[in-house]
Design an enzyme around this catalytic site. Structure first.
Site, mmCIF file in Angstrom:
data_model
loop_
_atom_site.group_PDB
_atom_site.id
_atom_site.type_symbol
_atom_site.label_atom_id
_atom_site.label_comp_id
_atom_site.label_asym_id
_atom_site.label_seq_id
_atom_site.Cartn_x
_atom_site.Cartn_y
_atom_site.Cartn_z
ATOM 1 N N ILE A 248 -5.833 71.376 125.670
ATOM 2 C CA ILE A 248 -4.382 71.446 125.133
ATOM 3 C C ILE A 248 -3.736 72.569 126.110
ATOM 4 O O ILE A 248 -2.610 72.070 126.367
ATOM 5 C CB ILE A 248 -4.405 71.864 123.760
ATOM 6 C CG1 ILE A 248 -4.947 70.619 122.972
ATOM 7 C CG2 ILE A 248 -3.034 72.158 123.220
ATOM 8 C CD1 ILE A 248 -5.132 71.106 121.406
ATOM 9 N N ALA A 326 -21.120 82.379 103.458
ATOM 10 C CA ALA A 326 -22.463 82.822 102.911
ATOM 11 C C ALA A 326 -23.448 82.988 104.199
ATOM 12 O O ALA A 326 -24.482 83.703 104.108
ATOM 13 C CB ALA A 326 -22.934 81.863 102.034
ATOM 14 N N ASN A 375 -10.882 73.918 105.711
ATOM 15 C CA ASN A 375 -11.993 73.150 106.270
ATOM 16 C C ASN A 375 -13.214 73.833 105.960
ATOM 17 O O ASN A 375 -13.556 74.938 105.942
ATOM 18 C CB ASN A 375 -11.721 72.896 107.690
ATOM 19 C CG ASN A 375 -12.417 71.482 108.265
ATOM 20 O OD1 ASN A 375 -12.655 70.645 107.364
ATOM 21 N ND2 ASN A 375 -12.377 71.312 109.417
ATOM 22 N N TYR A 381 -11.595 80.671 110.548
ATOM 23 C CA TYR A 381 -10.782 80.071 111.368
ATOM 24 C C TYR A 381 -9.570 79.505 110.689
ATOM 25 O O TYR A 381 -8.378 79.773 111.186
ATOM 26 C CB TYR A 381 -11.557 78.605 112.024
ATOM 27 C CG TYR A 381 -10.656 77.886 112.921
ATOM 28 C CD1 TYR A 381 -10.400 78.207 114.413
ATOM 29 C CD2 TYR A 381 -9.899 76.677 112.454
ATOM 30 C CE1 TYR A 381 -9.736 77.555 115.243
ATOM 31 C CE2 TYR A 381 -9.067 75.945 113.664
ATOM 32 C CZ TYR A 381 -9.016 76.286 114.568
ATOM 33 O OH TYR A 381 -8.210 75.795 115.639
ATOM 34 N N LYS A 385 -5.719 80.840 111.417
ATOM 35 C CA LYS A 385 -4.656 79.800 111.543
ATOM 36 C C LYS A 385 -3.567 79.724 110.551
ATOM 37 O O LYS A 385 -2.491 79.612 110.732
ATOM 38 C CB LYS A 385 -5.283 78.256 111.691
ATOM 39 C CG LYS A 385 -6.058 78.281 112.987
ATOM 40 C CD LYS A 385 -5.180 78.543 114.459
ATOM 41 C CE LYS A 385 -6.036 78.188 115.625
ATOM 42 N NZ LYS A 385 -5.377 78.944 116.770
#
Length: 475
Positions: A248, A326, A375, A381, A385
């Site tokens: 990208i 975890a 997710n 992450y 984000k």
């Protein structure tokens, strides 16, 4: 060039072959169309734009000269007779669409001006327009509804009907299929003349993988003047792109260069070979630097000031270290949050405070639909984000006082070397679970960033736009 390799979608090719199309029909399988993407030199839109409206539409007076400047042809729905004299005055090729209640020609785009809708009882105009025209949009067409920001409406009933437009556009994006993108643009009162950059993006193939998005256009931050050449809006500008050595980031660098910019391509020293290759390709400069290092913000300030200041900063660099929380080691959490979020905050603070990012500058961040929907195995992450979204929204008014805009794109499933390594079943689910039934390409993310980076996008700040083909994830 190895830096922009993408995974081939074999099913997309198969479904667009004669045998594959027949088999997909027989088995009820998805039939994704190959998306039309922008090629330099082509017009904004190939085909007519059909206009409709309700109440007393307030955008028509500015739309006519904008369509003239784009070289677009227009036709008017029977409910919008007032378009004809406005279009003729602007020197537009135009006419009436449909005769005696029968649909007219096939069109490339629909545009409905809902700014005059003050009450939900006026919604029949929406039904009539889209009922009449839904089957008349060509493949890879566009639909844009323009309204007023509900939060700025003085009349509660007006705010109600304007908010209702979101449900309409998101549903249309799922119904129309044929790779047709549908967007809602809220234009603040007094900011009507700031919408051209957004319309040029949304009506063109540049927005191929953007659908069901809500965009807010407000008063210009800084100048907001249209570029002298829409084909090269970034001419004379200096643009920093982080994470530019492949994927990208490499596509962003290429689009920025195509738009006329001098590109400073940044990545970690370990990626020097790919970075040099990209910089040479775009006739830019390579800057090898670990942005997560404590000294990175000052190093960037020094580099920018030595360069006479930068005009655009694109925060594309990011990492993943996926594990359920975890099972996650503490340093995996810290690394991801530092690179994906904290580093961006520190760099922005340093560049803005020092004046190394010029007045009229643009900050464009790369978030993710993982930060919007969450997710499995990505708490670190997704936190980082989602934090990028928060940073954009919280800093927009702060930076506006300095003449700087800040926005973000949130990619969905994009065909890159990283997604090529995803297990087959998960990869196929990512590709098909959106209204386009396919993954996007790196260039789709880059085109959206180019729109945010344009000097003509001064009325756009605090926006987060998904480049995901209307993924069902988080929808």
């Amino acid at each position: 060039m190895h830096w922009n390799l993408t995974m081939t979608d074999s099913y997309l090719d198969f479904a667009n072959s004669p045998v594959g199309a027949r088999l997909a029909d027989a088995l009820g399988l998805p039939k994704p169309l190959k998306l039309e993407r922008y090629k330099p030199g082509q017009p904004v839109i190939k085909g007519s734009v059909l206009l409709g409206g309700a109440g007393d539409p307030q955008m028509l007076g500015v739309l006519a000269p904008m369509f003239k400047a784009m070289g677009a042809q227009t036709v008017a729905h029977a409910q919008l007779p007032q378009w004809m004299p406005l279009a003729n005055k602007a020197g537009l090729m135009t006419g009436r669409w449909g005769v005696d209640g029968k649909p007219g020609e096939k069109v490339k785009a629909l545009l409905f001006d809902a700014t005059g809708m003050n009450d939900s009882t006026q919604s029949d105009a929406l039904y009539t327009f889209f009922h009449d025209a839904a089957r008349s949009v060509l493949p890879c067409g566009r639909v844009v509804v323009i309204g007023r920001p509900p939060e700025a409406c003085a009349n509660p009933r007006k705010a109600t009907v304007q908010r209702a437009l979101e449900g309409l556009t998101r549903s249309l994006a799922k119904e129309l299929k044929k790779a047709i993108g549908v967007q809602l643009v809220y234009v603040a009162e007094g900011a009507e003349d700031q919408v051209e950059s957004t319309l040029r993006f949304l009506l063109s193939p540049r927005s191929a993988y953007v659908s069901a998005q809500v965009i807010r256009v407000g008063a210009p931050v800084g100048d907001g003047a249209a570029p002298t050449d829409w084909a090269q809006p970034l001419a004379g500008k200096k643009v920093l792109v982080t994470g530019a050595s492949r994927g990208i980031g490499a596509s962003i660098a290429e689009v920025m260069a195509r738009e006329g910019a001098t590109v400073i391509c940044l990545d970690v020293p370990q990626a020097q070979a790919g970075l040099d290759e990209v910089a040479a390709k775009v006739k830019g400069r390579a800057l090898a630097l670990d942005i997560g290092a404590a000294e990175a913000p000052q190093a960037l300030v020094d580099a920018a000031l030595a360069d006479g200041g930068w005009d655009v900063v694109v925060h594309n660099a990011g990492i993943t270290r996926d594990k359920t929380i975890a099972n996650m080691k503490e340093h995996f959490w810290q690394m991801v949050v530092n690179v994906n979020l904290s580093t961006q905050e520190r760099i922005n603070d340093a560049l803005v405070a020092s004046g190394a990012l010029k007045a009229g500058g643009r900050i464009v961040c790369v978030s993710s639909i993982s930060g919007i929907a969450g997710n499995m195995g990505q708490t670190n992450y997704a936190f980082s984000k989602a934090g990028v979204v928060g940073m954009v929204q919280s800093h927009a008014p702060v930076y506006a006082a300095k003449g700087i805009t800040i926005n973000a794109v949130a990619p969905g499933f994009i065909e890159t070397q990283m997604t090529a390594a995803v297990p087959f079943a998960i990869r196929e689910a990512g590709r098909r679970m959106n209204s386009m039934s396919q993954g996007g390409l790196p260039v789709d993310v880059a085109e959206a960033i180019g729109w945010f980076a344009s000097p003509a996008s001064a009325g756009i700040t605090g926006n987060v736009v998904r480049v995901c083909g209307q993924s069902i994830m988080g929808a």
